[in-house]
Design an enzyme around this catalytic site. Sequence first.
Site, short mmCIF file in Angstrom:
data_model
loop_
_atom_site.label_atom_id
_atom_site.label_comp_id
_atom_site.label_asym_id
_atom_site.label_seq_id
_atom_site.Cartn_x
_atom_site.Cartn_y
_atom_site.Cartn_z
N ASP A 1 -1.52 56.51 38.17
CA ASP A 1 -0.89 56.55 39.46
C ASP A 1 0.02 55.18 39.06
O ASP A 1 -0.36 54.02 39.68
CB ASP A 1 -1.94 55.99 40.59
CG ASP A 1 -2.59 57.22 40.73
OD1 ASP A 1 -2.48 58.06 41.71
OD2 ASP A 1 -3.96 57.18 40.32
N GLY B 1 -11.74 59.27 34.39
CA GLY B 1 -10.79 58.46 34.69
C GLY B 1 -11.30 57.27 35.26
O GLY B 1 -11.11 56.04 34.94
N HIS B 2 -12.07 57.65 36.39
CA HIS B 2 -12.67 56.30 37.30
C HIS B 2 -13.54 55.60 36.20
O HIS B 2 -13.61 54.53 36.30
CB HIS B 2 -13.32 56.95 38.27
CG HIS B 2 -12.54 57.59 39.33
ND1 HIS B 2 -12.92 58.96 39.58
CD2 HIS B 2 -11.57 57.19 40.01
CE1 HIS B 2 -12.04 59.38 40.39
NE2 HIS B 2 -11.47 58.44 41.18
N GLN C 1 -3.30 53.63 34.98
CA GLN C 1 -1.82 53.96 34.94
C GLN C 1 -1.50 55.41 35.37
O GLN C 1 -0.24 55.52 35.41
CB GLN C 1 -1.49 53.70 33.43
CG GLN C 1 -1.42 52.28 33.16
CD GLN C 1 -1.64 51.85 31.66
OE1 GLN C 1 -1.85 52.75 30.83
NE2 GLN C 1 -1.78 50.47 31.45
P1 AMP Z 1 -8.59 57.65 43.26
O1 AMP Z 1 -9.89 57.84 43.41
O2 AMP Z 1 -7.65 58.94 43.06
O3 AMP Z 1 -7.66 56.84 44.36
O4 AMP Z 1 -8.40 56.83 41.74
C1 AMP Z 1 -8.84 55.64 41.71
C2 AMP Z 1 -8.56 54.85 40.41
O5 AMP Z 1 -8.64 55.69 39.50
C3 AMP Z 1 -6.95 54.55 40.81
O6 AMP Z 1 -6.74 53.33 40.09
C4 AMP Z 1 -6.54 55.58 39.59
O7 AMP Z 1 -5.18 55.21 39.31
C5 AMP Z 1 -7.67 55.75 38.63
N1 AMP Z 1 -7.43 57.08 38.03
C6 AMP Z 1 -7.54 58.43 38.40
N2 AMP Z 1 -7.46 59.35 37.64
C7 AMP Z 1 -7.33 58.41 36.34
C8 AMP Z 1 -7.19 59.04 34.97
N3 AMP Z 1 -7.10 60.32 34.67
N4 AMP Z 1 -7.05 58.03 34.22
C9 AMP Z 1 -7.01 56.85 34.37
N5 AMP Z 1 -7.41 56.22 35.61
C10 AMP Z 1 -7.28 57.19 36.66
#
Ligand code: AMP
Length: 290
Positions: A151, A36-37, A149
């Site tokens: 979040d 995702g990241h 998306q």
């Molecule tokens: P986090 O490290 O969980 O704070 O996420 C960092 C960024 O990655 C945020 O903008 C999240 O929305 C995005 N993110 C997390 N998981 C996914 C995913 N499965 N698909 C797309 N973006 C993601």
Amino acid sequence: MQLIHRISEMREWIKTERYKGNKIGLVPTMGYLHEGHLSLVEKARKQNQAVVMSIFVNPLQFGPQEDYQSYPRDLQKDCDSAEKAGVDVVFNPSVEEMYLRYPPYTTVCIEEITKYLCGKSRPGHFQGVATVVSKLFNIVQPDRAYFGQKDYQQLIVIKTLVEDLNIPVAIEGVPIKREKDGLAVSSRNVYLSGEEREQAVCLYEALMLCQDLYMRGERGREKLIQAMKERILQESKATIDYVEVCDTRTLVPVSKINTPAVAALAVKIGNTRLIDNVILGGDKNAEEDA
Ligand code: AMP
């Protein structure tokens, strides 16, 4: 790829990039990187000459009973993945570097759209998010910043933040990356036991059921929510935090869907709280414009 821990050093690096005339993309994360990241990085790479990824587990966005201490961290592995994905700088400040005072005297509070969904069940969460993102925008001064998306409410909160405070950063949304069975990829998925991992697919399956009902003409909130809840509660380890159908922009729950809507849910599988959502109608533009 460079690893930078200090704000002053980050600013120096940015100054050089700006001098070269390079556009800067920022990908804020809490690390423990996954597909995702990396999809955010991929989009950032396409649109900018320089890509900064921040890795910072922000204590301000965690509630007292939440998983700040145990949140998974692996900086070395993250730097390897970031480098392979084409990140130019990983910005990884300490809590002391980010917060001169903790808790800070100045925070950013966003009203209305934080009354619902995660804002309701995690009081103070979006204040923590908006504060740290504002700080990152001030430190990195990117041209564009990338948010998933997955979040969904966070993406709306950040778009509102830059509009309300006239922050000159373009906010880019990126579609949700999923595992083969549909589970949204998340750093928190590592908490799941084998059995919990199997049951966790209920979030995605509930959303797909909802989307299917919507496609077949159902527009009533109650019916859609009931169908999702029934699917989730088939799993012994699942407890529902919320299941909602909201307007894509205001996030106000809708009783009858006649504007673009998002079905969003938060479910605990065992002790792990997972979130997911789907834009109803499969309107890709509503999703990308969100
Ligand atoms: P986090 O490290 O969980 O704070 O996420 C960092 C960024 O990655 C945020 O903008 C999240 O929305 C995005 N993110 C997390 N998981 C996914 C995913 N499965 N698909 C797309 N973006 C993601």
